[in-house]
Design a protein around this motif. Structure first.
Motif, PDB file in Angstrom:
ATOM      1  N   GLY A  30       4.391   6.415  -2.383  1.00  0.00           N
ATOM      2  CA  GLY A  30       3.204   7.067  -1.850  1.00  0.00           C
ATOM      3  C   GLY A  30       3.413   7.462  -0.403  1.00  0.00           C
ATOM      4  O   GLY A  30       4.525   7.792   0.005  1.00  0.00           O
ATOM      5  N   VAL A  31       2.338   7.379   0.378  1.00  0.00           N
ATOM      6  CA  VAL A  31       2.439   7.771   1.785  1.00  0.00           C
ATOM      7  C   VAL A  31       2.752   6.596   2.697  1.00  0.00           C
ATOM      8  O   VAL A  31       3.065   6.786   3.862  1.00  0.00           O
ATOM      9  N   GLY A  32       2.665   5.370   2.194  1.00  0.00           N
ATOM     10  CA  GLY A  32       3.058   4.203   2.969  1.00  0.00           C
ATOM     11  C   GLY A  32       2.127   3.883   4.122  1.00  0.00           C
ATOM     12  O   GLY A  32       2.469   4.115   5.273  1.00  0.00           O
ATOM     13  N   THR A  33       0.978   3.369   3.821  1.00  0.00           N
ATOM     14  CA  THR A  33       0.013   3.030   4.862  1.00  0.00           C
ATOM     15  C   THR A  33      -0.529   1.622   4.645  1.00  0.00           C
ATOM     16  O   THR A  33      -0.474   1.089   3.544  1.00  0.00           O
ATOM     17  N   ASP A  34      -1.023   1.011   5.708  1.00  0.00           N
ATOM     18  CA  ASP A  34      -1.557  -0.350   5.638  1.00  0.00           C
ATOM     19  C   ASP A  34      -3.050  -0.381   5.334  1.00  0.00           C
ATOM     20  O   ASP A  34      -3.581  -1.411   4.941  1.00  0.00           O
ATOM     21  N   ARG A  35      -3.719   0.740   5.542  1.00  0.00           N
ATOM     22  CA  ARG A  35      -5.175   0.784   5.379  1.00  0.00           C
ATOM     23  C   ARG A  35      -5.565   2.220   5.062  1.00  0.00           C
ATOM     24  O   ARG A  35      -4.991   3.161   5.610  1.00  0.00           O
ATOM     25  N   LEU A  36      -6.518   2.393   4.171  1.00  0.00           N
ATOM     26  CA  LEU A  36      -7.015   3.722   3.822  1.00  0.00           C
ATOM     27  C   LEU A  36      -8.502   3.759   4.140  1.00  0.00           C
ATOM     28  O   LEU A  36      -9.265   2.943   3.646  1.00  0.00           O
TER      29      LEU A  36
ATOM     30  N   ARG B 246      -3.492   2.043  -4.773  1.00  0.00           N
ATOM     31  CA  ARG B 246      -2.233   1.294  -4.644  1.00  0.00           C
ATOM     32  C   ARG B 246      -1.037   2.245  -4.641  1.00  0.00           C
ATOM     33  O   ARG B 246      -0.119   2.099  -3.839  1.00  0.00           O
ATOM     34  N   LEU B 247      -1.031   3.236  -5.534  1.00  0.00           N
ATOM     35  CA  LEU B 247       0.069   4.193  -5.585  1.00  0.00           C
ATOM     36  C   LEU B 247       0.099   5.048  -4.322  1.00  0.00           C
ATOM     37  O   LEU B 247       1.153   5.254  -3.728  1.00  0.00           O
ATOM     38  N   LEU B 248      -1.038   5.528  -3.897  1.00  0.00           N
ATOM     39  CA  LEU B 248      -1.119   6.363  -2.699  1.00  0.00           C
ATOM     40  C   LEU B 248      -0.601   5.629  -1.466  1.00  0.00           C
ATOM     41  O   LEU B 248       0.107   6.190  -0.640  1.00  0.00           O
ATOM     42  N   MET B 249      -0.916   4.343  -1.350  1.00  0.00           N
ATOM     43  CA  MET B 249      -0.545   3.569  -0.167  1.00  0.00           C
ATOM     44  C   MET B 249       0.848   2.932  -0.268  1.00  0.00           C
ATOM     45  O   MET B 249       1.326   2.349   0.701  1.00  0.00           O
ATOM     46  N   HIS B 250       1.495   3.042  -1.424  1.00  0.00           N
ATOM     47  CA  HIS B 250       2.809   2.430  -1.642  1.00  0.00           C
ATOM     48  C   HIS B 250       3.841   2.986  -0.666  1.00  0.00           C
ATOM     49  O   HIS B 250       3.886   4.178  -0.398  1.00  0.00           O
ATOM     50  N   ARG B 251       4.684   2.126  -0.126  1.00  0.00           N
ATOM     51  CA  ARG B 251       5.656   2.528   0.900  1.00  0.00           C
ATOM     52  C   ARG B 251       6.766   3.431   0.357  1.00  0.00           C
ATOM     53  O   ARG B 251       7.275   4.271   1.081  1.00  0.00           O
TER      54      ARG B 251
END
Length: 92
Positions: A23-29, A15-20
């Motif tokens: 983090g890096v702000g992504t929709d899918r990892l 959640r932190l990594l993908m946070h806009r």
């Protein structure tokens, strides 16, 4: 993301990594979890939930002819580890 080496983030870290903003702000990892002989992947949502790969995920993987590398600072990786450890303490 290569999940076979080093740190594999848990749900809180995903959640932190993908946070806009934080983090890096992504929709899918998409995380590589296999080997050269038997490739496999796991997919995660911004909420940290693991899901099966979709047709769109496979399309992205098949179109990608280059490796993309994103380098995280040691401080950010420590934040990822800390949020996962905090979630484990709260859940335990």
């Amino acid at each position: 993301m290569d999940g076979t080496q080093g740190f594999l983030p848990g749900a809180a870290a995903v959640r932190l990594l993908m946070h806009r903003r934080h983090g890096v702000g992504t929709d899918r990892l998409l995380v590589f979890t296999g080997s050269e002989e038997v490739p496999s992947f796991a997919a995660f949502t911004p909420e940290g939930e693991q899901q099966e790969l979709t047709a769109a995920d496979y399309a992205v993987l098949s179109r990608s002819k280059e490796d993309y590398e994103l380098r995280l600072t040691n401080g950010f990786v420590e934040r990822l580890r800390a949020v996962d450890a905090e979630r484990l303490v709260c859940a335990g």
